[in-house]
Design a protein around this motif. Structure first.
Motif, PDB file in Angstrom:
ATOM      1  N   LYS A  36      34.613   0.509  17.977  1.00  0.00           N
ATOM      2  CA  LYS A  36      34.279   0.797  16.570  1.00  0.00           C
ATOM      3  C   LYS A  36      35.494   0.724  15.658  1.00  0.00           C
ATOM      4  O   LYS A  36      35.383   0.299  14.518  1.00  0.00           O
ATOM      5  N   SER A  37      36.639   1.183  16.152  1.00  0.00           N
ATOM      6  CA  SER A  37      37.843   1.171  15.313  1.00  0.00           C
ATOM      7  C   SER A  37      39.078   1.039  16.187  1.00  0.00           C
ATOM      8  O   SER A  37      39.062   1.399  17.361  1.00  0.00           O
TER       9      SER A  37
ATOM     10  N   SER B  26      30.971  -6.611  11.619  1.00  0.00           N
ATOM     11  CA  SER B  26      30.901  -5.300  10.966  1.00  0.00           C
ATOM     12  C   SER B  26      32.157  -4.967  10.169  1.00  0.00           C
ATOM     13  O   SER B  26      32.218  -3.936   9.500  1.00  0.00           O
TER      14      SER B  26
ATOM     15  N   GLU C 154      34.396  -1.816  12.935  1.00  0.00           N
ATOM     16  CA  GLU C 154      34.280  -1.508  11.507  1.00  0.00           C
ATOM     17  C   GLU C 154      35.611  -1.233  10.846  1.00  0.00           C
ATOM     18  O   GLU C 154      35.777  -1.457   9.659  1.00  0.00           O
TER      19      GLU C 154
ATOM     20  N   GLU D   6      31.346  -2.449  21.864  1.00  0.00           N
ATOM     21  CA  GLU D   6      31.259  -1.009  21.587  1.00  0.00           C
ATOM     22  C   GLU D   6      32.512  -0.442  20.917  1.00  0.00           C
ATOM     23  O   GLU D   6      32.572   0.733  20.617  1.00  0.00           O
TER      24      GLU D   6
ATOM     25  N   ASN E 181      30.819  -4.701  16.511  1.00  0.00           N
ATOM     26  CA  ASN E 181      30.685  -3.370  15.920  1.00  0.00           C
ATOM     27  C   ASN E 181      32.009  -2.803  15.419  1.00  0.00           C
ATOM     28  O   ASN E 181      32.085  -1.639  15.045  1.00  0.00           O
TER      29      ASN E 181
END
Length: 181
Positions: free
Chosen positions: A71-72, A115, A94, A69, A92
């Motif tokens: 993302k960054s 991702s 990114e 989970e 995930n």
């Protein structure tokens, strides 16, 4: 003593360390050494963006492994090393911002971050390890203008365009096994 990777890939684990502990600390479910210079384990239940505290110097082996989970992430100038498979299977993830000050991107650091489509390698990086960016979605990577950088021959997936920035000094690839493809 708690060994490296003791809590890797434990999705329901929540780590809380007493402030009286002489060796370890925690903050918001993230496990550190006492002085917070090593990030030892990230909470796999964490969602969204995370900024590594500027006290951290080393992101330990597999410390973010399997954090689906996330993302960054922003990695500050204080971090000099990203450990073995530190972000393994963060599917995930990114966006990764690597700051000047980073020296070592160790073997498999971002393996299977499917991702991840772009990354800027800071000028301070001297080593990119075996399969460091294998299994990502990178199409090209800009390598810094640092003639001392050593890149394992299989650091990136086949087909990733390596772009040398600023000048035409040759890249040094570390060749293992059958060589560079």
């Amino acid at each position: 003593y708690i060994g490296h990777q003791a809590f890797s890939y434990s999705p329901k684990l929540i780590i809380e360390v007493s402030s009286e502990n002489l060796s370890y600390s925690s903050h918001d479910g993230v496990f550190y050494n006492k002085n917070k210079t090593e990030l030892l384990q990230f909470s796999l239940s964490y969602k969204g963006a995370f900024e590594v505290p500027n006290t951290v110097k080393i992101i330990d082996a597999q410390s973010f492994g399997g954090c689906k989970e996330l993302k960054s992430i922003i990695i500050p100038e204080s971090v000099t090393e990203i450990g073995f498979a530190a972000f393994d299977a963060c599917s995930n993830l990114e966006s990764v911002i690597l700051s000047e000050g980073l020296i070592y991107i160790v073997d498999r650091a971002f393996i299977n971050c499917s991702s991840l489509k772009e990354i800027d390698i800071p000028n301070t990086v001297l080593f990119i390890g075996h399969r460091a960016f294998d299994g990502t979605n990178l199409s090209s990577v800009i390598i810094p203008a640092n003639e001392n950088i050593k890149i394992n021959g299989d650091a990136f997936d086949e087909g990733v365009e390596i772009i040398r920035s600023y000048y035409d000094a040759p890249l040094t690839y570390l060749v293992e096994g059958d060589g560079v493809t």
